[in-house]
Design an enzyme around this catalytic site. Structure first.
Site, short mmCIF file in Angstrom:
data_model
loop_
_atom_site.label_atom_id
_atom_site.label_comp_id
_atom_site.label_asym_id
_atom_site.label_seq_id
_atom_site.Cartn_x
_atom_site.Cartn_y
_atom_site.Cartn_z
N HIS A 122 59.60 35.96 40.78
CA HIS A 122 60.40 36.08 42.00
C HIS A 122 61.88 35.90 41.74
O HIS A 122 62.70 36.06 42.63
CB HIS A 122 59.89 35.08 43.05
CG HIS A 122 58.53 35.44 43.55
ND1 HIS A 122 57.78 34.60 44.34
CD2 HIS A 122 57.76 36.54 43.35
CE1 HIS A 122 56.62 35.18 44.62
NE2 HIS A 122 56.60 36.34 44.03
N GLU A 153 30.37 36.77 24.82
CA GLU A 153 30.31 37.57 26.03
C GLU A 153 31.18 38.81 25.86
O GLU A 153 32.06 38.86 24.99
CB GLU A 153 30.79 36.75 27.23
CG GLU A 153 29.81 35.69 27.66
CD GLU A 153 28.59 36.28 28.37
OE1 GLU A 153 27.60 36.56 27.68
OE2 GLU A 153 28.65 36.46 29.60
N LYS A 194 47.44 44.96 51.97
CA LYS A 194 47.03 45.72 50.78
C LYS A 194 46.25 44.83 49.82
O LYS A 194 45.25 45.26 49.23
CB LYS A 194 48.27 46.29 50.08
CG LYS A 194 47.93 47.25 48.97
CD LYS A 194 49.15 48.03 48.49
CE LYS A 194 48.71 49.05 47.46
NZ LYS A 194 49.63 50.12 47.28
N ASP A 195 46.69 43.59 49.68
CA ASP A 195 45.97 42.66 48.80
C ASP A 195 44.60 42.32 49.37
O ASP A 195 43.64 42.12 48.62
CB ASP A 195 46.80 41.38 48.59
CG ASP A 195 47.94 41.58 47.61
OD1 ASP A 195 48.82 40.70 47.52
OD2 ASP A 195 47.94 42.62 46.92
N SER A 216 59.39 42.04 41.95
CA SER A 216 58.44 42.90 41.26
C SER A 216 59.10 44.18 40.80
O SER A 216 60.02 44.70 41.44
CB SER A 216 57.26 43.23 42.17
OG SER A 216 56.48 42.08 42.40
#
Lengths: 88, 376
Positions: free
Chosen positions: B201, B271, B227-228, B205
């Site tokens: 920040h 894994e 949107k998230d 972005s």
């Protein structure tokens, strides 16, 4: 105090902008999803075509490597004629 | 009426982070993975806390506690499936988040990127530690293989391994300390995530075009909150699908057998999210060389901020760079596949070639994009 505030990176202080023309429409004067189907759907196909030759060839090549390796491994696991002749 | 709460430090931080945060108008779905990873971290911490209420870290008890009480305690089967599959989805999110960073030049945010790589390392460590806790065959032997790698360190290697184990083999002391570390690390990760966002920040972005977006930002709320939220639904849907319908799809059947130091599994493998690094480790015939290559497979990400810069940020406008990037994606998939294979031909040679290609990406991406800059 946030660094972005110190750098003036907030609304009202993002950057020095000159020569800006501002337009404004009331929400009641516009259609929110204008062109979502008529332009949006053809855009999907356009975006697919634009990236096809960057994405598909490496993936195809990867699949060929995988397929060939599995075939070769299966072949190497099989007994070959004459493989154990020296033990007779 | 004067609303004092608006100006309190806590609400001010929240407001400036997720409400009025100036966000580029054009960030795509690839920018959703940050918030998805935050959701994953919260989910893993919460489900892990619930599981820890019923877990006992002891070699005689852990396996049976996991199998039995997670069947007897109400809904603990759900929390276990969520925690195990949540780890897989965490790594899906991580790898896609890093892929976005590599493609769009996010590594130019040096502090954000460096902290992100540290977060990746800690999450990998946490996942490894957590996998040991059920004390199945793969838990025990995976722990043995990976901790034994430290014996490759010159001079001090043997002592380091004994110190890590808390004894002369992976045993009870190892399990108890692994539980403690597995519990603590996610909270350190959470702190680093806060720092990661703090530095992000600072500049705001980036965006897919790679150009400054200071002239065209929108508020985070409602646009990117919604949107998230949509992204979270698309992410959590498949996660819950696995939890309810096929919780052991990504697991190893060997881990349903109690860990036995006297019986070595036929195929020891980690894994899926560690297989690419496992392939690189096994590709080098020398033990120390393999360990160095394993570490380098992740640490190479630290090189990106100092790699040659391009005229335009990211690979959006660099066709050769894009081809090389998607070749890296293919190589990553193939390395993951190769890591699951036994050490037999032709997998050995293929792993070696793929490992070379993996590192070649980081060496070539700078020069190839700069050639295009000079030509055009």
């Amino acid at each position: 105090m946030r660094p972005s505030f110190l750098l003036r990176k907030e609304f009202g202080n993002l950057a020095v902008i000159r020569g800006t023309v501002k337009y404004h429409l009331s929400p009641l004067e516009q259609r929110a999803f204008a062109g979502a189907i008529s332009q949006g759907v053809p855009n999907i196909f356009w975006r697919f075509r634009q990236s096809f030759f960057y994405v598909v060839p490496p993936m195809l090549l990867s699949y060929l490597v995988y397929y060939t390796a599995e075939m070769e491994h299966d072949r190497l696991q099989r007994k070959q004629p004459g493989q154990f002749d020296h033990e007779k | 009426m004067y609303k004092a709460s608006r100006f309190s430090p806590l609400t001010s931080i929240i407001r400036h982070t997720v409400v009025t945060l100036p966000t580029p108008i054009n960030i795509s779905t690839w920018w959703n993975f940050g918030s998805l990873l935050g959701i994953c971290l919260a989910s893993q911490i919460f489900s892990g806390l619930v599981l820890s209420l019923h877990f006992t870290a002891h070699t005689d008890l852990s396996f049976y506690v996991v199998i039995q009480s997670f069947g007897d305690v109400y809904y603990n089967w759900w929390f276990r499936a969520l925690h195990a599959n949540g780890a897989s989805f965490f790594f899906i999110g991580l790898y896609l988040h890093i892929a976005r960073g590599l493609y769009y030049g996010s590594y130019l945010f040096k502090e954000v990127w460096s902290i992100g790589v540290v977060i990746l390392l800690l999450v990998m460590a946490s996942a490894f530690l957590g996998y040991v806790l059920p004390w199945g065959q793969m838990s025990f032997w995976g722990a043995t293989v990976i901790t034994s790698l430290f014996s490759a360190l010159p001079v001090i290697g043997g002592d380091v391994v004994v110190w890590l184990w808390g004894g002369f083999s992976v045993d009870n002391a190892t399990l108890t300390r692994f539980f403690g570390l597995h519990f603590v690390l996610p909270f350190i990760v959470a702190g680093l995530v806060g720092l990661h966002l703090f530095f992000l920040h600072d500049q705001g972005s980036s965006n897919p075009l790679g150009v400054s977006s200071d002239f065209n930002k929108v508020v985070f709320h409602h646009y990117y909150v919604l949107k998230d939220l949509v992204g979270a639904c698309f992410f959590i849907g498949p996660l819950l699908g696995l939890v309810y319908l096929n919780p052991w799809l990504l697991g190893d059947p060997e881990n349903f057998i109690e860990g036995n130091p006297l019986v070595t599994p036929h195929h020891i493998q980690p894994e899926w999210y560690f297989l690419f690094a496992y392939a690189i480790l096994r590709a080098v015939p020398n033990k120390l060389g393999g360990v160095v290559a394993l570490a380098a497979a992740v640490l190479v990400l630290f090189y990106m901020p100092v790699s040659p810069k391009t005229s335009v940020k990211g690979l959006s406008f660099y066709p050769w760079g894009k081809m090389l990037f998607f070749s890296l994606v293919g190589v990553f998939f193939l390395l993951t596949w190769a890591g699951s294979k036994p050490v037999e031909e032709p997998y050995v040679v293929i792993s070696q070639v793929l490992s070379f290609l993996y590192f070649s990406y980081f060496a070539l991406i700078g020069p190839i994009t700069r050639i295009q800059d000079k030509l055009l």
